[in-house]
Enzyme design. Structure first.
Site, PDB file in Angstrom:
ATOM      1  N   TYR A   1       0.820  -1.227   0.000  1.00 19.38           N
ATOM      2  CA  TYR A   1       0.000   0.000   0.000  1.00 19.38           C
ATOM      3  C   TYR A   1       0.852   1.275   0.000  1.00 19.38           C
ATOM      4  CZ  TYR A   1       0.078  -0.345   5.228  1.00 19.38           C
ATOM      5  OH  TYR A   1       0.429  -0.449   6.533  1.00 19.38           O
ATOM      6  N   GLU A   2       0.163   2.400  -0.073  1.00 18.22           N
ATOM      7  CA  GLU A   2       0.844   3.711  -0.241  1.00 18.22           C
ATOM      8  C   GLU A   2       1.653   3.734  -1.525  1.00 18.22           C
ATOM      9  OE1 GLU A   2       0.299   6.384   1.026  1.00 18.22           O
ATOM     10  OE2 GLU A   2      -1.017   5.520   2.530  1.00 18.22           O
ATOM     11  N   GLY A   3       1.147   3.096  -2.567  1.00 18.04           N
ATOM     12  CA  GLY A   3       1.891   2.972  -3.812  1.00 18.04           C
ATOM     13  C   GLY A   3       2.786   1.761  -3.693  1.00 18.04           C
TER      14      GLY A   3
END
Ligand code: FAD
Length: 621
Positions: free
Chosen positions: A442-444
């Site tokens: 997550y978060e890219g």
């Protein structure tokens, strides 16, 4: 089981002996902070983490979040912990007292938060996202929006999230389908579905404010047409009391591999056409605004990684000292030899040291990034502030991707140190491994972070940021090459650094020619090399400082050149043992990791394009 999660001595070393954060306390903004204050905060943070967050960690994993009658409940034990965490002022410790914070430097709060990340990360997501969303409102909201939402969020009374992902728009945020329709009163009617929203719904707070990415009807496709809206779960009346339900319905809570205490929700906005959103900032600036929250969130993913890694490492060392199994290698032929703690076995020592160097290196890199954020606020000239901001931009994808990749291996290695017990839920390391995995996604995703580094950050400001970083590394090389005790190991850093520069130049020369695919194809190994050199720099810089202090201790104790006396001193003097361990970390990392960098760079320059050129059909039979 040990309650030690973090090496507090190393924290202080990085803050005061390596980074010199006292420099910040000379600035007006941080004039109320001192070393004594930091020590007090460090003690308080550890107490809260160990006494409150830690006991709720395993229970939270077993209990998970429940979804019943459209409502989400968090693990029962999280309620009391949340109250204590908020009351102690940690939710917005780094914010100004004007908005309810304590005005602390980010480097200091980063260090303090390491305890919380290590003790119970799934819990920490609730206040963490609340802080991030409130800060977004502080940076981009109108006075009215700040009064309406921000203060109450900073006070922990209402929660916050970040809503980007949709079923067809994960890495490609620009593909989102959530629509914002203008209403005559200037607000927007929001319709759409967001998935995987962390802390999307829960019962810790009475309201939740969602920053939501959506496209205003008629705006262009792709990222350029995205705006951001504040969408409360319950509308807020003019007097601050809660109003009507805002048509934000939870569709589902995911069943996950880890971070089970953190509710990952599907949110349906405007199923009944009654979901009202307020524009945050200007129209079509949504992604740029959200990036302000994502930079903080990505540093936090780095901290999550460090938290799991340090806790796994500390547990593994403790276990290795207690677990009796097998004989010492030098007693191999003695049938009467006593069994020894497994820390006596060379392979276990090597595993532990591999974990130690990565934990320490990542800690230094993350604290340094926090320090850069502080310097970007308090430096005297705009030129200096720009330099520090540039370093933050460059380091953020590395903090996120490198830390999460290595932390997984640290947690996995901790399981190996425990043997079969490590694989079982009676011991905590299997949970660290499961909880840690999400950090690479997550978060890219890490794949996207690596592309960000290679495709955008290296060339940003005509390469000025990367040159500034390389300048710092070069300084360390020049200094450590003069240090008699570590100069042979510093040569490995120099070799790796030169190879990295050479590869970076090679990428730059390929530019927009047909060869531009090479950097794209090799963004992930490049990130690893880049991270290794940065970590090598921090470890070598630390070793230089530590060796000098160690030599001072030797001199003060009159041990002369005797190796035996030095070793005896290290056994009885804790400071000497600590500094000796710092020097050992740098030496091990140099030989184990940095020695391989040049060959990796050469391999990339070889220009192999097989993964691109091979036919899709050839991937499987
Ligand atoms: C537990 C959990 C919590 C989450 N919390 C939030 C949250 O709070 N808010 C939120 O908005 N989202 C959240 N997410 C969503 C998360 O950010 C996405 O899962 C992530 O961005 C990847 O999107 P995706 O799952 O659609 O994968 P995809 O985008 O389909 O990617 C699949 C794979 O393809 C790769 N890939 C895709 N496009 C490219 C490309 N152009 N070049 C190279 N590789 C590519 C990716 O790197 C990945 O390896 C969460 C997810 C989980 C699992």
């Amino acid at each position: 089981m040990s309650n030690v999660l973090v090496n507090t001595r190393d924290q202080l070393f990085v803050l005061f002996e390596q980074l010199g954060v006292e420099k910040l306390f000379e600035k007006e903004k941080f004039a109320d902070v001192s070393k004594e204050v930091v020590l007090m905060l460090q003690t308080e943070a550890e107490k809260l983490a160990v006494n409150s967050l830690l006991p709720a960690y395993t229970i939270g994993d077993k209990e998970g979040c429940t979804f019943k009658d459209g409502k989400v409940s968090v693990p029962e034990s999280f309620h009391d912990v949340y109250k204590k965490y908020v009351e102690a002022g940690w939710l917005c410790a780094m914010e100004s007292p004007d908005v309810g914070g304590q005005g602390l430097p980010i480097s200091v709060t980063t260090a303090c938060s390491e305890f919380m990340f290590a003790a119970n990360f799934p819990f920490l997501m609730y206040p963490g996202l609340t802080h991030g969303a409130a800060r977004l409102i502080e940076m981009h909201g109108t006075e009215e929006q700040k009064n309406k939402y921000m203060y109450t969020m900073y006070a922990g009374k209402w929660g916050g999230t970040m809503c980007l992902t949709e079923p067809g728009a994960g890495s490609d945020v620009g593909a989102l389908k959530t629509v914002a329709k203008r209403s005559p009163d200037g607000t927007f009617s929001i319709t759409g579905t967001k998935i995987f929203i962390s802390c999307g719904d829960h019962d810790l707070t009475e309201n939740i404010i969602h920053p939501v990415l959506a496209r205003i009807e008629g705006d262009p496709p792709g990222t350029a047409g995205i705006s951001i809206f504040l969408v409360p779960k319950y509308r807020v009346n003019d007097d601050g009391t809660l109003g009507e339900f805002n048509d934000v319905r939870t569709g589902n809570v995911e069943h996950k591999m880890g971070i089970k205490g953190s509710a990952t929700c599907t949110l349906n906005f405007g199923d009944e056409g009654k979901c009202i959103g307020e524009l945050l900032g200007r129209e079509r600036q949504g992604l740029r605004i959200m990036f302000d929250m994502m930079n903080e969130a990505r540093l936090e993913v780095g901290m999550q990684s460090l938290g799991h890694a340090t806790a796994a490492y500390e547990h593994a060392v403790h276990y290795a000292k207690e677990r009796i199994q097998g004989h010492a290698i030098w007693e191999m032929k003695n049938p009467d030899a006593k069994a020894v703690p497994i820390i006596q076995h060379p392979d276990i020592r090597r595993k532990l040291l591999w974990m130690k160097v990565h934990v320490e290196g990542i800690r230094a890199m993350l604290y340094f990034t926090g320090f850069c954020m502080d310097m970007a606020k308090v430096s005297d000239t705009e030129k200096e502030r720009e330099k520090w901001r540039g370093l933050v931009e460059l380091l953020i994808p590395v903090c996120k991707a490198y830390s999460s990749e290595k932390a997984q291996w640290v947690c996995s290695t901790a399981i190996d140190v425990y043997g079969g017990y490590g694989y079982c839920s009676d011991y905590p390391v299997e949970q660290y491994f499961r909880d840690c995995k999400i950090a690479s996604i997550y978060e890219g995703t890490n794949g996207i972070q690596c592309l960000d580094l290679v495709g955008r950050k290296l060339g940003a400001r005509k390469g000025a940021d990367v040159m500034n970083l390389f300048g710092e590394i070069n300084e360390t090389i020049m200094k450590t090459k003069q240090c008699e005790d570590i100069k042979r190991h510093a040569a490995y850093l120099e070799e790796a650094y030169n190879a990295l520069i050479d590869l970076t130049m090679h990428f730059a020369q390929l530019g927009k020619s047909a060869g531009f695919l090479l950097p794209i194809l090799n963004a992930t190994p490049y990130m690893e090399i880049f991270g290794d050199v940065i970590i090598g720099h921090f470890l070598m810089q630390a070793a230089d400082i530590a060796q000098e202090k160690l030599n001072d201790i030797y001199r003060s104790k009159n041990v002369g050149d005797s190796k035996g006396k030095k070793r005896a001193l290290i056994h009885e003097d804790r400071d000497a043992a600590f500094y000796d361990g710092k020097v050992a970390s740098a030496k091990f990392f140099a030989v184990e990791v940095l020695s391989t960098v040049k060959a990796q760079c050469e391999a990339i320059k070889f220009g192999e394009r097989i993964p691109i050129e091979m036919a899709d059909e050839s991937f499987t039979y």
